[in-house]
Design a protein around this motif. Structure first.
Motif, mmCIF file in Angstrom:
data_model
loop_
_atom_site.group_PDB
_atom_site.id
_atom_site.type_symbol
_atom_site.label_atom_id
_atom_site.label_comp_id
_atom_site.label_asym_id
_atom_site.label_seq_id
_atom_site.Cartn_x
_atom_site.Cartn_y
_atom_site.Cartn_z
ATOM 1 N N ASN A 12 0.827 -1.214 0.000
ATOM 2 C CA ASN A 12 0.000 0.000 0.000
ATOM 3 C C ASN A 12 0.858 1.260 0.000
ATOM 4 N N ALA A 13 1.940 1.238 0.783
ATOM 5 C CA ALA A 13 2.850 2.393 0.822
ATOM 6 C C ALA A 13 3.485 2.605 -0.546
ATOM 7 N N LEU A 14 3.928 1.523 -1.160
ATOM 8 C CA LEU A 14 4.590 1.624 -2.459
ATOM 9 C C LEU A 14 3.624 2.142 -3.527
ATOM 10 N N SER A 24 7.912 9.487 -0.058
ATOM 11 C CA SER A 24 8.129 8.189 0.584
ATOM 12 C C SER A 24 8.123 8.280 2.101
ATOM 13 N N ASN A 25 8.762 9.314 2.649
ATOM 14 C CA ASN A 25 8.799 9.424 4.112
ATOM 15 C C ASN A 25 7.410 9.671 4.683
ATOM 16 N N LYS A 26 6.594 10.436 3.968
ATOM 17 C CA LYS A 26 5.231 10.703 4.438
ATOM 18 C C LYS A 26 4.357 9.461 4.338
ATOM 19 N N ALA A 27 4.478 8.733 3.226
ATOM 20 C CA ALA A 27 3.679 7.521 3.042
ATOM 21 C C ALA A 27 3.991 6.492 4.122
ATOM 22 N N LEU A 28 5.277 6.325 4.388
ATOM 23 C CA LEU A 28 5.696 5.342 5.389
ATOM 24 C C LEU A 28 5.298 5.783 6.793
ATOM 25 N N LEU A 49 11.485 -3.036 3.574
ATOM 26 C CA LEU A 49 10.868 -3.497 2.338
ATOM 27 C C LEU A 49 10.465 -2.322 1.447
ATOM 28 N N VAL A 50 9.896 -1.289 2.042
ATOM 29 C CA VAL A 50 9.485 -0.119 1.257
ATOM 30 C C VAL A 50 10.705 0.651 0.761
ATOM 31 N N GLU A 51 11.589 0.986 1.676
ATOM 32 C CA GLU A 51 12.751 1.794 1.298
ATOM 33 C C GLU A 51 13.687 1.033 0.363
ATOM 34 N N GLY A 52 13.898 -0.253 0.641
ATOM 35 C CA GLY A 52 14.783 -1.051 -0.205
ATOM 36 C C GLY A 52 14.240 -1.210 -1.614
ATOM 37 N N LYS A 345 15.382 9.972 0.931
ATOM 38 C CA LYS A 345 14.144 10.065 0.137
ATOM 39 C C LYS A 345 14.413 9.512 -1.265
ATOM 40 N N PRO A 346 14.460 8.178 -1.383
ATOM 41 C CA PRO A 346 14.852 7.571 -2.661
ATOM 42 C C PRO A 346 13.904 7.864 -3.816
#
Length: 449
Positions: A12-14, A24-28, A49-52, A345-346
């Motif tokens: 869902n985050a992705l 990405s930081n806000k979603a997570l 998992l999200v960041e990687g 923030k990838p």
């Protein structure tokens, strides 16, 4: 909570990040706040998992495309993201059995309503799992740009842009460093506690604390659950801030009698740092463009128990007649491409475009044109960004000197011996590989009397 649910949260985050363009930081953070019952282990799994997956997105798509007749650009977004998080686990999370990755991916596909595509997901992943070690990456010698793009998941246009500014080996190391998982860097609020006392307080809570590389009041912390659960944070004993960003206040070197303006101040890291190093005696005005942004500044000021800062909503592009030649120090840490903070923030590397960078250069120059008037004769202007793009940094600095009555000032006396070799005449460009910090640019200019 079971791992399957954690994978669903990651998916869902992705989807929010890749489809809805949520940062990405806000979603997570939104998901983590909503599910505070997650164990520390599940939080760590979800975050990795999200960041990687984001860090390696281009490489993951490259791998998927070698085993799927339907290419990634033709896939349904949710199926593609299921494959992405699964291939990431296969390649980078050895502790998870391949069979578990494949089985959980099939379950995700079914839960998302793609029962007919669950066999496709299963087949692609099992083929990848069997052949993962045999996958060939682009040849570095014959296709260096393609190689860096796939190996480190940077769009080719960014590699090409950097090749116009840096040598190949520098860029390769930059890409490697930008894909490393950063630790949380904090700045001790020395108005309330000493660095040694803060360090011991955090260690007593079983938080791992490591010394910073550049400043004796900076630390890297890890192995904590929620930041808001840390007593020292709630008491205002420290502020989250990268060490490279802390150097802005060090280079500004304000006096306690100064009147200081921070024109794009949110969330307030540099503003509050300036307050601390002037022992709350300087008069500091912190501005940003919206109430939402200035609220963030106010929150940090209140938590850090600082009293010499006035916060105002103001668009830095709008000329303020009342501010002309009123400030001893003006801090212009301006909106930029953010190419120096990709490790944090990838998603930046996938969302920014070269056209946007050109627009940002114009915005930066327009803001500098306005705010340079606010500096008193003989006063200081600090121009900084969190990017490593010379179009926004060096080139803007040269343009500024050509058009306004300012001269660069030597900053080597203001920084430690470790940093001095990286100082140029009146500015400092930090690359991520120098000190395991963000990439950052800082320049100091003195207005003619």
């Amino acid at each position: 909570m079971s791992q399957i649910n954690t994978r669903m949260l990651a998916l869902n985050a992705l989807e929010d990040i890749t489809t809805n363009k949520v940062f990405s930081n806000k979603a997570l953070n939104t998901i983590l706040k909503k599910h505070q019952d997650l164990s520390k282990q599940d939080r760590a799994f979800l975050t990795r998992l999200v960041e990687g997956t984001l860090e390696h997105l281009i490489q993951l798509d490259y791998i998927i495309n070698q085993f799927s007749k339907t290419k990634t650009n033709k896939m349904k977004k949710q199926i593609l993201n299921i494959l992405r998080i699964s291939v990431y686990q296969l390649k980078y999370m050895d502790s998870i059995p391949d069979s578990a990755v494949c089985n959980e991916a099939v379950k995700l596909a079914k839960k998302k309503g793609f029962i007919k595509l669950s066999g496709f997901v299963n087949g692609v992943l099992r083929n990848i799992a069997r052949s993962l070690e045999d996958i060939e990456m682009p040849n570095e010698t014959s296709h260096p740009i393609r190689y860096l793009s796939v190996m480190y998941s940077f769009p080719e246009w960014i590699i090409q842009l950097w090749l116009e500014q840096y040598n190949y080996e520098t860029i390769k190391t930059m890409c490697q460093e930008s894909n490393k998982t950063p630790k949380t860097t904090i700045r001790c609020n020395k108005t309330l506690i000493t660095p040694d006392a803060l360090k011991e307080m955090l260690k007593d809570k079983n938080i791992i604390v490591e010394e910073g590389q550049l400043l004796d009041y900076a630390f890297n912390i890890s192995k904590y659950n929620y930041l808001q659960d840390i007593d020292a944070f709630n008491k205002g004993y420290f502020q989250i801030q990268d060490e490279s960003s802390m150097l802005v206040a060090e280079v500004a070197s304000p006096k306690e009698t100064d009147k200081i303006l921070d024109v794009c101040a949110a969330p307030g890291g540099k503003t509050t740092h300036l307050s601390e190093i002037t022992r709350q005696k300087a008069l500091i005005i912190a501005r940003d463009i919206s109430q939402e942004k200035t609220n963030l500044i106010q929150e940090n000021i209140k938590r850090l128990n600082l009293e010499n800062i006035r916060v105002e909503v103001w668009d830095a592009l709008i000329r303020d007649e009342a501010s002309i030649e009123q400030y001893d120090v003006v801090i212009a840490d301006l909106p930029c491409s953010g190419l120096g903070i990709i490790s944090k923030k990838p998603d930046i590397k996938y969302n920014v475009t070269h056209d946007q960078i050109q627009s940002l250069v114009n915005i930066q120059r327009n803001i500098l044109t306005v705010i340079q008037e606010y500096v008193k004769p003989g006063g200081t202007l600090i121009y900084s960004t969190c990017t490593i793009n010379k179009e926004e940094n060096d080139n803007n600095l040269y343009w500024f000197e050509d058009n306004f009555p300012y001269k660069r000032e030597d900053i080597t006396p203001l920084v430690s011996d470790k940093i001095k070799p990286y100082c140029q005449e009146g500015y400092l460009q930090i690359l991520p590989q120098y000190f395991n910090t963000d990439g950052f640019f800082i320049s100091k200019l003195r207005k003619d009397c």
